[in-house]
Design an enzyme around this catalytic site. Structure first.
Site, short mmCIF file in Angstrom:
data_model
loop_
_atom_site.label_atom_id
_atom_site.label_comp_id
_atom_site.label_asym_id
_atom_site.label_seq_id
_atom_site.Cartn_x
_atom_site.Cartn_y
_atom_site.Cartn_z
N ASN A 1 32.74 118.36 19.38
CA ASN A 1 32.43 116.91 19.54
C ASN A 1 32.41 116.58 17.69
OD1 ASN A 1 32.23 118.50 22.42
ND2 ASN A 1 31.23 116.35 22.21
N THR B 1 34.47 123.59 23.48
CA THR B 1 34.57 122.16 22.20
C THR B 1 34.19 122.46 21.52
OG1 THR B 1 33.30 121.33 24.00
CG2 THR B 1 35.60 121.32 24.54
N GLU C 1 36.36 115.53 22.24
CA GLU C 1 35.89 117.19 22.62
C GLU C 1 37.32 117.57 22.32
OE1 GLU C 1 34.09 117.86 26.21
OE2 GLU C 1 33.82 115.68 27.19
#
Length: 203
Positions: free
Chosen positions: A56, A54, A121
């Site tokens: 962010n 992910t 995310e």
């Protein structure tokens, strides 16, 4: 929902979820939402524990006032990245320096991990050969997939996220949801995703 919309190997919960979100004509108000910022380091769990990396973005109510009032949960849409030419996945769209990809993202507290701060995310639906911390990212959030929830175990969480990714890809594959600027027959005006900074300054 037809049988073709239920993939094999899913739990009853994910198997009952639709693969398509929204009408074929494209997103409806209040979507799409815009969000942008530099990619920051997160909790470090996506790649290590889940195998689902992910990226962010900072959650800033002053820049995205809508984010404090929308439900926590899983969303989908388009992401653009201002990757440097030295990055192995540098492949900008035509007439721009931005590279565009489908994405699925969570906004919330992730009950499975008991987060005490709200996070954004983003899982970009592309296999990257190197990370891109610090890279500018823009998001067009096109729709809402589901509420966030807790899970009995890690496998259930991964299965739901995998299904979320399939929902995002299926939903974004329709002409009304594909971005015109990708040049693949899409009908959605998503020029902001690839707008150059000098163009923004002149507006």
């Amino acid at each position: 929902m037809s049988k073709e919309e239920i993939p094999t190997g899913t739990t009853a919960a994910s198997g009952l979820r639709p693969l398509l979100i929204g009408p074929s004509s494209g997103p409806e108000p209040p979507y799409p939402y815009r969000m942008s910022g530099p990619v920051i380091s997160g909790f470090g769990r996506g790649s290590k524990e889940l195998g689902i990396p992910t990226a962010n973005l900072p959650v800033d109510n002053s820049l995205t006032p809508w984010i404090s009032s929308i439900p926590s949960g899983v969303y989908f849409g388009w992401a653009s990245l201002l990757l440097p030419p030295s990055h192995p996945n540098y492949s900008p769209a035509s007439n721009t320096s931005w590279s565009m990809f489908p994405m699925v993202m969570s906004i919330g507290y992730n009950p499975f991990y008991k987060n005490d701060t709200r996070s954004a995310e983003v899982h970009v639906l592309h296999e990257f050969q190197a990370d891109f911390y610090g890279t500018d990212m823009r998001l067009l959030i096109m729709g809402y997939i589901r509420d966030e929830k807790d899970y009995k175990g890690l496998d259930d969480l991964v299965e739901d996220i995998t299904f979320d990714c399939r929902v995002a890809r299926q939903s974004l594959s329709r002409p009304g949801w594909r971005v015109k600027e990708l040049g693949d027959g899409g009908q959605f005006e998503g020029g902001w995703l690839v707008e150059q900074e000098e163009e923004k300054a002149s507006l």
